[in-house]
Design a protein around this motif. Structure first.
Motif, mmCIF file in Angstrom:
data_model
loop_
_atom_site.group_PDB
_atom_site.id
_atom_site.type_symbol
_atom_site.label_atom_id
_atom_site.label_comp_id
_atom_site.label_asym_id
_atom_site.label_seq_id
_atom_site.Cartn_x
_atom_site.Cartn_y
_atom_site.Cartn_z
ATOM 1 N N GLU A 292 38.567 45.007 43.585
ATOM 2 C CA GLU A 292 39.785 44.309 44.003
ATOM 3 C C GLU A 292 40.372 43.480 42.865
ATOM 4 O O GLU A 292 41.580 43.426 42.680
ATOM 5 C CB GLU A 292 39.478 43.399 45.192
ATOM 6 N N GLN A 293 39.489 42.866 42.095
ATOM 7 C CA GLN A 293 39.900 42.026 40.958
ATOM 8 C C GLN A 293 40.716 42.834 39.960
ATOM 9 O O GLN A 293 41.650 42.326 39.358
ATOM 10 C CB GLN A 293 38.662 41.452 40.254
ATOM 11 N N ARG B 27 34.492 43.720 45.680
ATOM 12 C CA ARG B 27 35.256 42.546 45.225
ATOM 13 C C ARG B 27 35.639 42.729 43.763
ATOM 14 O O ARG B 27 36.758 42.437 43.366
ATOM 15 C CB ARG B 27 34.428 41.267 45.414
#
Ligand SMILES: Nc1ncnc2c1ncn2[C@@H]1O[C@H](COP(=O)(O)OP(=O)(O)O)[C@@H](O)[C@H]1O
Ligand SMILES: [Mg+2]
Lengths: 226, 304
Positions: free
Chosen positions: B117-118, B114
């Motif tokens: 992805e940021q 995650r």
């Protein structure tokens, strides 16, 4: 043929075994060297064969000083001597036949001749039936006869016999002495070392008497007197 | 000459069969010894395979600046190989490959993915990973060469100093293993040779009286020595045949099991590719020890 010149032999940590020994043996002679046990007879044999070196003096074999002879000369000398040793010096891992054939193999004799000669000498000495036996399977007398057979098979020009009859009964003793006389008559030099009185008195040949390592007598037709 | 050799051979075989006990004992000792030396040979093979494997896992990585063209990196790859011939391997890892490798290594780590992805784009840098023979000094040389070369401004960072400790430690371990292996090998071979020597000495000592007698009847040194030497050869040869069959069988049996422990290492292939060296070691060791021991021991009794 053999000459001892003022030979003294002292073993390490020992008194002199031979003292100032001088004599000469000519080709074709039959010489007996006599003395009690411990007189130095075997030591004398070993000096002739180059197995021992004199502490003082010189030993000559056919004019050759054994002290300066190199290994291959000494080997040649040994191959030419028919030696009969007090302790037989047999090869325990070889059969009667092989013990005799070995000395011919050492000389490089051809295989066919070896077979002929060995069988002849075993027949002569009466060991034909035992030819595949090992020395430890023979009686003392048989071992002694084997030692004699080995000495004779090379048709030596010189025979050195150190107590060759020590283990033989009177009959075999005279057989052996008769054989040595015969070989001597055929031209070979014979040196007989013994403490056997009767043999010497019957022989009527040259006798060198050793007492305590010294030559006390050297007579052309000697008797056993100590 | 020929007669003498054939006579020596005859005597050797006679003695060999007449002293069966001694012959069997000597051959047995020789077999054990040769197997030991053979074991050492295989151990060396496994050890060098393992150290190579470990060293191949070690590398230093040169990270290129974001946006460096793949073409340029490939040119640098060629040039590095030219600068330092000791380099074993240079591998190009693109940004995409780096991401894939990373994902594989961190499977299931949701938080991490995650976070990536940021960022929005691929955060990894393209790189060249370089492997040498494991010597830290060489890695340092490579690192310095990279940083002082004409293309150094393409490079963001070389991770040599971060990895230096690890590289040094592993190099130390592998070279200690190698040194220990050599030391152990030498010690074992010396022990083995002296065991065989003493066995043969016992066999010849039995013949001491015989040798003296042979001297007295005027046999030459070589005439006496010959049979013992040929016997040494017979011992060595018979021991070799046994050892070869035993090692062949053992390799055949254990090879699959060893491949399970060390994937990529095939003992049987190693056996086959080194077959002639192995034959030479087994046969040579057996015969050499047999001959040398005979010569030394007989010499002792040839004094007369
Ligand atoms: N190798 C030796 N070392 C020390 N002394 C020896 C050795 N051989 C013989 N002797 C000694 O030399 C002396 C003479 O021995 P030897 O020549 O055998 O006499 P014989 O043969 O007349 O009986 C003996 O006292 C013996 O103990
Ligand atoms: Mg005597």
């Amino acid at each position: 043929m053999i000459k001892f010149d003022k030979v003294t032999k002292i073993y390490p940590s020992n008194t002199a075994v031979l003292k100032d020994v001088t004599f000469e043996i000519k080709e074709g002679e039959f010489v007996s060297i006599i003395g009690k046990s411990g007189a130095g007879k075997t030591t004398l044999t070993r000096l002739i064969l180059g197995l021992e070196e004199p502490t003082y003096g010189e030993v000559y074999f056919k004019e050759k000083n054994m002290l300066v002879a190199d290994a291959s000369e000494i080997q040649k000398i040994r191959r030419s001597i028919g030696g009969i040793y007090q302790d037989y010096k047999l090869l325990p891992a070889k059969t009667v036949y092989e013990n005799v054939s070995y000395v011919l193999e050492v000389k490089g004799t051809a295989q066919g001749e070896i077979k002929k000669e060995v069988e002849k000498v075993l027949d002569l000495i009466g060991l034909k039936d035992k030819k595949d036996n090992f020395p430890k399977e023979l009686s003392g007398g048989e071992q002694q006869r084997l030692a004699i057979a080995r000495a004779l098979v090379i048709h030596p020009k010189i025979i050195i016999a150190d107590e060759p009859t020590g283990n033989l009964d009177p009959y075999n003793t005279y057989e052996v002495i008769y054989l040595l006389e015969k070989i001597n008559k055929a031209g070979a030099t014979v040196i007989l070392l013994t403490h056997n009185r009767e043999i010497i008195n019957k022989l009527g040949k040259r006798v060198i008497t050793l007492v305590g390592g010294r030559i006390i007598r050297d007579e052309a037709e000697g008797r056993f007197i100590i | 000459m020929f007669t003498n050799i054939s006579r020596a051979t005859k005597f050797a075989f006679q003695d060999f069969f007449r002293n069966k006990g001694v012959s069997v004992a000597t051959i047995f000792i020789l077999i054990i010894t040769i197997l030991l030396v053979t074991g050492l040979f295989f151990f060396q093979g496994v050890a060098s395979y393992l150290t190579e494997e470990i060293q191949n896992k070690i590398d230093i990585t040169a990270y290129f600046k974001d946006g460096t063209a793949e073409q340029d990196i490939l040119i640098v790859k060629e040039e590095i190989l030219n600068i330092l011939p000791e380099i074993k391997k240079v591998e190009y890892i693109s940004q995409d490959q780096a991401f894939i490798i990373f994902s594989e290594n961190h499977q299931g780590d949701e938080v991490l993915f995650r976070a990536i992805e940021q960022v929005g784009s691929n955060p990894f840098l393209p790189s060249l990973s370089i492997t040498t023979n494991g010597d830290p000094l060489q890695y340092e040389q490579v690192a310095n060469a990279l940083q002082t070369s004409s293309f150094s401004d393409l490079i963001e960072n070389v991770d040599f100093y971060e990895k230096k400790d690890t590289i040094e430690k592993i190099y130390e371990i592998t070279s200690t293993i190698n040194k220990f292996g050599i030391f152990l090998g030498i010690v074992l071979i010396i022990i083995a040779a002296s065991v065989v020597f003493n066995t043969i000495k016992l066999a010849v000592d039995n013949s001491k009286e015989e040798i003296t007698t042979m001297r007295i009847v005027g046999a030459s040194d070589w005439f006496i020595r010959g049979p013992f030497i040929i016997q040494g050869i017979i011992y060595g040869f018979i021991a070799f045949v046994f050892c070869f069959l035993i090692s062949f069988a053992l390799v055949l049996l254990t090879s699959p099991k060893i491949s399970v422990i060390m994937p990529g290492f095939n003992l049987f292939d190693y056996f086959l590719t080194n077959l002639w060296i192995l034959v030479l070691i087994q046969l040579g060791f057996g015969i050499a020890v047999g001959i040398i021991s005979s010569i030394i021991v007989v010499k002792k009794y040839l004094k007369v």
